[in-house]
Design a protein around this motif. Structure first.
Motif, PDB file in Angstrom:
ATOM      1  N   ALA A 120       0.818  -1.215   0.000  1.00 63.68           N
ATOM      2  CA  ALA A 120       0.000   0.000   0.000  1.00 63.68           C
ATOM      3  C   ALA A 120       0.852   1.264   0.000  1.00 63.68           C
ATOM      4  O   ALA A 120       0.475   2.274  -0.584  1.00 63.68           O
ATOM      5  N   LYS A 121       1.995   1.224   0.662  1.00 62.84           N
ATOM      6  CA  LYS A 121       2.876   2.392   0.762  1.00 62.84           C
ATOM      7  C   LYS A 121       4.266   2.018   0.284  1.00 62.84           C
ATOM      8  O   LYS A 121       5.174   1.796   1.085  1.00 62.84           O
ATOM      9  N   PRO A 122       4.453   1.926  -1.029  1.00 64.84           N
ATOM     10  CA  PRO A 122       5.775   1.513  -1.515  1.00 64.84           C
ATOM     11  C   PRO A 122       6.833   2.564  -1.198  1.00 64.84           C
ATOM     12  O   PRO A 122       6.580   3.762  -1.212  1.00 64.84           O
ATOM     13  N   SER A 123       8.021   2.090  -0.912  1.00 61.81           N
ATOM     14  CA  SER A 123       9.135   2.961  -0.584  1.00 61.81           C
ATOM     15  C   SER A 123      10.017   3.118  -1.822  1.00 61.81           C
ATOM     16  O   SER A 123      10.420   2.137  -2.433  1.00 61.81           O
ATOM     17  N   ASP A 124      10.287   4.355  -2.175  1.00 58.60           N
ATOM     18  CA  ASP A 124      11.194   4.596  -3.295  1.00 58.60           C
ATOM     19  C   ASP A 124      12.494   5.182  -2.752  1.00 58.60           C
ATOM     20  O   ASP A 124      12.657   5.394  -1.563  1.00 58.60           O
ATOM     21  N   GLU A 125      13.412   5.455  -3.647  1.00 64.85           N
ATOM     22  CA  GLU A 125      14.724   5.931  -3.223  1.00 64.85           C
ATOM     23  C   GLU A 125      14.657   7.329  -2.607  1.00 64.85           C
ATOM     24  O   GLU A 125      15.453   7.679  -1.759  1.00 64.85           O
ATOM     25  N   SER A 127      12.138   8.637  -0.729  1.00 64.84           N
ATOM     26  CA  SER A 127      11.570   8.655   0.621  1.00 64.84           C
ATOM     27  C   SER A 127      12.317   7.729   1.584  1.00 64.84           C
ATOM     28  O   SER A 127      12.033   7.727   2.767  1.00 64.84           O
ATOM     29  N   SER A 128      13.263   6.979   1.093  1.00 63.46           N
ATOM     30  CA  SER A 128      14.004   6.051   1.937  1.00 63.46           C
ATOM     31  C   SER A 128      15.215   6.747   2.556  1.00 63.46           C
ATOM     32  O   SER A 128      15.782   7.675   1.994  1.00 63.46           O
ATOM     33  N   HIS A 129      15.631   6.259   3.705  1.00 61.24           N
ATOM     34  CA  HIS A 129      16.813   6.792   4.378  1.00 61.24           C
ATOM     35  C   HIS A 129      18.045   5.923   4.118  1.00 61.24           C
ATOM     36  O   HIS A 129      19.034   6.010   4.831  1.00 61.24           O
ATOM     37  N   LEU A 130      17.968   5.102   3.101  1.00 63.81           N
ATOM     38  CA  LEU A 130      19.046   4.161   2.825  1.00 63.81           C
ATOM     39  C   LEU A 130      20.358   4.874   2.492  1.00 63.81           C
ATOM     40  O   LEU A 130      21.414   4.526   3.017  1.00 63.81           O
ATOM     41  N   LYS A 131      20.300   5.900   1.645  1.00 65.39           N
ATOM     42  CA  LYS A 131      21.530   6.626   1.292  1.00 65.39           C
ATOM     43  C   LYS A 131      22.126   7.327   2.499  1.00 65.39           C
ATOM     44  O   LYS A 131      23.344   7.358   2.668  1.00 65.39           O
ATOM     45  N   GLN A 132      21.266   7.897   3.352  1.00 66.15           N
ATOM     46  CA  GLN A 132      21.769   8.565   4.542  1.00 66.15           C
ATOM     47  C   GLN A 132      22.427   7.571   5.495  1.00 66.15           C
ATOM     48  O   GLN A 132      23.469   7.846   6.077  1.00 66.15           O
TER      49      GLN A 132
END
Length: 141
Positions: A120-125, A127-132
């Motif tokens: 329902a709420k897909p995470s994209d690059e 909105s993600s904190h992966l790079k941080q």
């Protein structure tokens, strides 16, 4: 020998003073009125920032996303038909799905609900904190 006598006397005095403190019931914080007036122990504490933000997220984000999924409704929720009488001749039926309070919670249910939430709420690059997180010196590359 003199040292042994001094140690014995000091031990005896310490034992008497410590046993005297434990036998006095007015020293405990629960019956000490002066201490309770300064810092009451039975005060009602309000929820803090983290609890409030978790409650808001569960109410506004998690529950609507998970409860709308048809697989979750079919597997883990109870179907209720609510009949509303609006006018004398007009009645409407509304289907509501509610969580069953009597059944136990399983890990598979949690995994299925996470899958429904991510669908329902897909995470994209963006909105993600992966790079941080990867840029942090202790965690990142």
């Amino acid at each position: 020998m003199k040292q042994k006598v001094n140690i014995t006397i000091i031990s005896f005095i310490t034992l008497i003073s410590l046993s005297g403190c434990t036998s006095n019931g007015g020293v405990t914080p629960t019956t000490n009125n002066e201490l309770n007036s300064v810092s009451p122990t039975t005060s009602n504490k309000k929820a803090g920032f983290m609890q409030n933000s978790l409650d808001n997220w569960l109410k506004n984000d998690w529950s609507p996303a998970v409860e709308q999924d048809p697989e979750i409704q079919k597997k883990y929720m109870t179907k209720e038909v609510v009949t509303k009488k609006e006018d004398q001749n007009l009645t409407t039926q509304e289907v509501k799905y509610t969580e069953s309070k009597t059944k136990g919670f399983t890990l598979q249910e949690y995994v299925d609900k996470i899958g429904a939430y991510q669908k329902a709420k897909p995470s994209d690059e963006n909105s993600s904190h992966l790079k941080q997180m990867e840029s942090l010196p202790a965690i990142g590359k």
